[in-house]
Motif scaffolding. Structure first.
Motif, mmCIF file in Angstrom:
data_model
loop_
_atom_site.group_PDB
_atom_site.id
_atom_site.type_symbol
_atom_site.label_atom_id
_atom_site.label_comp_id
_atom_site.label_asym_id
_atom_site.label_seq_id
_atom_site.Cartn_x
_atom_site.Cartn_y
_atom_site.Cartn_z
ATOM 1 N N SER B 26 0.787 -1.530 0.234
ATOM 2 C CA SER B 26 0.070 -0.203 -0.397
ATOM 3 C C SER B 26 0.391 1.371 -0.170
ATOM 4 O O SER B 26 1.741 1.308 0.568
ATOM 5 N N SER B 27 0.125 2.037 -0.874
ATOM 6 C CA SER B 27 1.653 3.379 -1.030
ATOM 7 C C SER B 27 1.075 4.513 -1.815
ATOM 8 O O SER B 27 -0.112 4.103 -2.757
ATOM 9 N N SER B 28 0.993 5.668 -0.689
ATOM 10 C CA SER B 28 -0.035 6.686 -1.683
ATOM 11 C C SER B 28 1.103 7.352 -2.840
ATOM 12 O O SER B 28 -0.162 8.272 -3.477
ATOM 13 N N TYR B 29 2.021 6.644 -2.862
ATOM 14 C CA TYR B 29 2.726 7.449 -4.022
ATOM 15 C C TYR B 29 3.078 6.170 -5.328
ATOM 16 O O TYR B 29 3.308 5.306 -5.071
ATOM 17 N N SER B 30 3.692 6.330 -6.283
ATOM 18 C CA SER B 30 4.348 5.535 -7.163
ATOM 19 C C SER B 30 4.953 5.255 -6.328
ATOM 20 O O SER B 30 6.732 5.685 -6.323
ATOM 21 N N PRO B 31 5.385 3.323 -5.896
ATOM 22 C CA PRO B 31 6.716 3.157 -5.376
ATOM 23 C C PRO B 31 7.620 2.301 -6.230
ATOM 24 O O PRO B 31 7.872 2.074 -7.151
ATOM 25 N N SER B 32 8.557 2.018 -5.201
ATOM 26 C CA SER B 32 9.713 1.137 -5.490
ATOM 27 C C SER B 32 9.511 -0.047 -4.376
ATOM 28 O O SER B 32 8.923 0.146 -3.410
ATOM 29 N N LEU B 33 9.755 -0.944 -5.402
ATOM 30 C CA LEU B 33 9.627 -2.722 -4.156
ATOM 31 C C LEU B 33 11.043 -3.145 -4.764
ATOM 32 O O LEU B 33 11.535 -3.054 -5.424
ATOM 33 N N PHE B 34 11.104 -3.817 -3.596
ATOM 34 C CA PHE B 34 12.182 -4.835 -4.279
ATOM 35 C C PHE B 34 12.141 -6.206 -2.862
ATOM 36 O O PHE B 34 11.544 -6.327 -2.391
ATOM 37 N N TRP B 35 12.897 -7.393 -3.515
ATOM 38 C CA TRP B 35 12.456 -8.054 -2.073
ATOM 39 C C TRP B 35 14.137 -8.587 -2.230
ATOM 40 O O TRP B 35 15.131 -8.299 -3.129
ATOM 41 N N TYR B 36 13.907 -9.282 -0.487
ATOM 42 C CA TYR B 36 15.382 -9.421 -0.254
ATOM 43 C C TYR B 36 16.018 -10.254 -0.193
ATOM 44 O O TYR B 36 14.833 -10.875 0.758
ATOM 45 N N VAL B 37 17.078 -11.530 0.519
ATOM 46 C CA VAL B 37 16.647 -12.668 0.930
ATOM 47 C C VAL B 37 18.036 -12.796 2.079
ATOM 48 O O VAL B 37 18.611 -11.924 1.652
ATOM 49 N N GLN B 38 18.100 -13.816 2.732
ATOM 50 C CA GLN B 38 18.725 -13.101 4.060
ATOM 51 C C GLN B 38 18.950 -14.970 4.269
ATOM 52 O O GLN B 38 17.662 -15.611 5.077
ATOM 53 N N LYS B 42 23.502 -14.602 7.612
ATOM 54 C CA LYS B 42 23.998 -13.996 6.788
ATOM 55 C C LYS B 42 23.392 -12.785 7.090
ATOM 56 O O LYS B 42 22.259 -12.549 7.223
ATOM 57 N N GLY B 43 23.727 -11.365 6.504
ATOM 58 C CA GLY B 43 23.258 -10.387 6.033
ATOM 59 C C GLY B 43 22.314 -10.119 4.989
ATOM 60 O O GLY B 43 21.636 -11.486 4.485
ATOM 61 N N LEU B 44 21.578 -8.974 4.616
ATOM 62 C CA LEU B 44 20.361 -9.420 3.497
ATOM 63 C C LEU B 44 21.262 -9.394 2.049
ATOM 64 O O LEU B 44 21.820 -7.630 1.753
ATOM 65 N N GLN B 45 20.427 -10.008 1.208
ATOM 66 C CA GLN B 45 21.038 -9.352 0.010
ATOM 67 C C GLN B 45 19.952 -9.521 -0.829
ATOM 68 O O GLN B 45 18.754 -9.541 -0.945
ATOM 69 N N LEU B 46 20.351 -8.241 -1.445
ATOM 70 C CA LEU B 46 18.763 -7.852 -3.181
ATOM 71 C C LEU B 46 18.876 -8.841 -3.749
ATOM 72 O O LEU B 46 20.090 -9.557 -4.381
ATOM 73 N N GLU B 88 15.070 -16.740 4.909
ATOM 74 C CA GLU B 88 13.715 -16.423 4.658
ATOM 75 C C GLU B 88 14.024 -14.928 3.857
ATOM 76 O O GLU B 88 15.055 -14.514 3.563
ATOM 77 N N TYR B 89 13.057 -14.221 3.105
ATOM 78 C CA TYR B 89 12.508 -13.515 2.132
ATOM 79 C C TYR B 89 11.899 -12.160 2.539
ATOM 80 O O TYR B 89 10.780 -12.352 3.113
#
Lengths: 114, 114
Positions: B26-38, B42-46, B88-89
């Motif tokens: 849900s976003s009031s403006y045009s969003p940027s969307l991402f998926w990260y894996v963990q 380990k750290g989060l990876q795009l 984990e995603y």
């Protein structure tokens, strides 16, 4: 290119003690973030810096948490005094000011408060 | 205001079968969307990102996601799961530009059975 560095990787402390975490972002990245990730949950933003200024710290528990980013490069996050519920992984991320909004994450610091 | 909902806390698949991880935003403006894996400890990876270009986005390791504005969805898919995909995603939404304060979903744990 070197990634985001964080230290220490693990820390165990007693409640009411103090602790500090360090983050070195990717060279040239103007934006730096600190997140708290409690087990089983998504990361929660604590504070966001743009260079050495604070952009957002609305979810930072300011009675016990503090953060600074001197000279707009490295950053430290401090907890004083720690509570049991502060046990979590603390993630640092950085983003290039001119980038397409991609955050790059460090490996995190796992804090256990006994 | 912006928010993101990952519809499944756990997804279990057999190796070699398709993967579907669901995300609504849900976003009031045009969003940027991402998926990260963990991956564990380990750290989060795009994995991939959508920033108002092509609606079908291809990422690393054979993952892709389709931005559907009418359904406010950004589901992550992969034709054939590998054991190494177990992780984990996280789906992330943000309004691009300016302060860029991202919001994470709660995460989906992908379990891959041999």
């Amino acid at each position: 290119e070197a990634g985001v560095a964080q230290s220490p990787r693990y820390k165990i402390i007693e409640k009411r003690q103090s602790v500090a975490f360090w983050c070195n972002p990717i060279s040239g990245h103007a934006t730096l973030y600190w997140y708290q990730q409690i087990l089983g949950q998504g990361p929660k933003l604590l504070i966001q810096f743009q260079n050495n200024g604070v952009v957002d710290d609305s979810q930072l528990p300011k009675d016990r948490f503090s953060a600074e980013r001197l000279k707009g490069v490295d950053s430290t996050l401090k907890i004083q005094p720690a509570k049991l519920e502060d046990s979590a992984v603390y993630l640092c991320a950085s983003r290039s000011a001119g980038g397409a909004d991609t955050q790059y994450f460090g490996p995190g610091t796992r804090l256990t408060v006994l | 205001a912006q928010s993101v909902t990952q519809l499944d806390s756990h997804v279990s698949v057999s190796e070699g079968t398709p993967v579907l991880l669901r995300c609504n935003y849900s976003s009031s403006y045009s969003p940027s969307l991402f998926w990260y894996v963990q991956h564990p400890n380990k750290g989060l990876q795009l994995l991939l990102k959508y920033t108002s270009a092509a609606t079908l986005v291809k990422g690393i390791n054979g993952f892709e996601a389709e931005f559907k504005k009418s359904e406010t969805s950004f589901h992550l898919t992969k034709p054939s799961a590998h054991m190494s995909d177990a992780a984990e995603y996280f789906c992330v939404v943000s309004v691009p530009g300016g302060s860029y304060i991202p919001t994470f979903g709660r995460g989906t744990s992908l379990i891959v059975h041999p």
